[in-house]
Design a protein around this motif. Structure first.
Motif, mmCIF file in Angstrom:
data_model
loop_
_atom_site.group_PDB
_atom_site.id
_atom_site.type_symbol
_atom_site.label_atom_id
_atom_site.label_comp_id
_atom_site.label_asym_id
_atom_site.label_seq_id
_atom_site.Cartn_x
_atom_site.Cartn_y
_atom_site.Cartn_z
ATOM 1 N N CYS A 215 -9.720 -26.767 -16.934
ATOM 2 C CA CYS A 215 -10.429 -25.735 -17.674
ATOM 3 C C CYS A 215 -9.504 -25.079 -18.696
ATOM 4 C CB CYS A 215 -10.971 -24.678 -16.712
ATOM 5 S SG CYS A 215 -12.112 -25.323 -15.465
ATOM 6 N N GLY A 216 -10.111 -24.377 -19.636
ATOM 7 C CA GLY A 216 -9.323 -23.663 -20.629
ATOM 8 C C GLY A 216 -8.627 -22.440 -20.073
ATOM 9 N N HIS A 217 -9.112 -21.942 -18.933
ATOM 10 C CA HIS A 217 -8.524 -20.769 -18.287
ATOM 11 C C HIS A 217 -8.547 -20.993 -16.782
ATOM 12 C CE1 HIS A 217 -8.607 -18.432 -22.047
ATOM 13 N NE2 HIS A 217 -9.715 -19.115 -22.279
ATOM 14 N N GLY A 218 -7.374 -20.944 -16.168
ATOM 15 C CA GLY A 218 -7.260 -21.154 -14.731
ATOM 16 C C GLY A 218 -6.556 -22.451 -14.395
ATOM 17 N N ALA A 219 -6.106 -22.548 -13.166
ATOM 18 C CA ALA A 219 -5.322 -23.699 -12.727
ATOM 19 C C ALA A 219 -6.176 -24.966 -12.679
ATOM 20 C CB ALA A 219 -4.739 -23.430 -11.338
ATOM 21 N N PRO A 220 -5.595 -26.116 -13.019
ATOM 22 C CA PRO A 220 -6.327 -27.371 -12.854
ATOM 23 C C PRO A 220 -6.749 -27.560 -11.395
ATOM 24 C CG PRO A 220 -4.317 -27.700 -14.112
ATOM 25 C CD PRO A 220 -4.242 -26.316 -13.553
#
Length: 237
Positions: A215-220
């Motif tokens: 995601c663009g924000h947050g951990a994979p």
């Protein structure tokens, strides 16, 4: 800044607000040191030096960067794209509907904010504004992107009109942009121009059943990604 390894071919660049991902396609006759590189999103304006240094520190050649694929037109994803592309000879790829915004020919579409999103959005605007940035290739839903053994563009209207994901079906990897977030588990994203369309797009992502969700924000998400994404889509509905 440094590259964080997610899989042998996939690395994360964290810009605190927003992030980018580096995918490596090895040429078997040469190995990882002579790989072809693709950047999915590009981070903040002014961050190009740090990105170049991080790629080099990870043992890869930044001049092997062949393309920068933009998931959408927001400043934390576009900012350093043209500087990196000019420096390393890469092409810049974006969906047709967001390309005029990336180039500075049209305004960034205003999101339909919920009350609780307003302070988060204002914080996001502390990221430097992206300069007008060229788009070398405009793509549509289903277009093959030329890396990752068959990466395809997946149009995700809602967050912005031309938001898109990048799906690598042979590797089970999905770059979801900002339609989905993974800050506190997998959730529906924020700051959508059209929330209903974005929710439909999230359901489309869930149907792809990825094993790795970026995601663009947050951990994979590398464990139970498909089930977490499906549950989040059901919950958001």
């Amino acid at each position: 800044m440094e590259l964080t390894r997610i899989t042998p071919r996939l690395h994360l660049l964290d810009f605190t607000i927003g992030q980018a991902y580096l995918w490596r396609d090895d040429r078997p006759e040469h190995g990882a040191a002579d790989a072809e590189l693709t950047l999915v999103d590009a981070g903040w304006a002014g961050s190009a030096d740090r990105t170049t240094a991080a790629i080099r520190a990870a043992g890869m050649d930044p001049d092997a960067l062949r393309r920068i694929v933009l998931t959408h037109c927001h400043r934390d994803h576009v900012g350093a794209a043209q500087e990196l592309a000019d420096r390393h000879g890469a092409e810049i790829v974006a969906h047709r509907l967001d390309a005029p915004v990336v180039r500075g020919e049209a305004p960034v579409p205003e999101p339909d904010l919920l009350d609780w999103e307003i302070p988060l959005y204002e914080h996001g605007l502390t990221v430097p504004e992206a300069p007008p940035t060229r788009v070398d290739r405009e793509v549509e839903d289903g277009d093959v992107l030329g890396f990752g053994d068959g990466a395809v563009a997946v149009h995700l209207p809602g967050h912005t009109p031309g938001s898109m994901a990048v799906h690598l079906p042979r590797h089970g990897v999905l770059f979801a942009g900002d339609t989905v977030a993974s800050v506190r588990g997998v959730t529906f994203g924020v700051f959508h121009v059209d929330r209903a369309l974005a929710l439909d797009s999230m359901r489309r992502l869930a149907a792809l059943r990825p094993s790795v969700l970026c995601c663009g924000h947050g951990a994979p998400v590398t464990s139970d990604a498909a089930d977490q994404l499906a549950a989040a889509a059901a919950s958001a509905a």
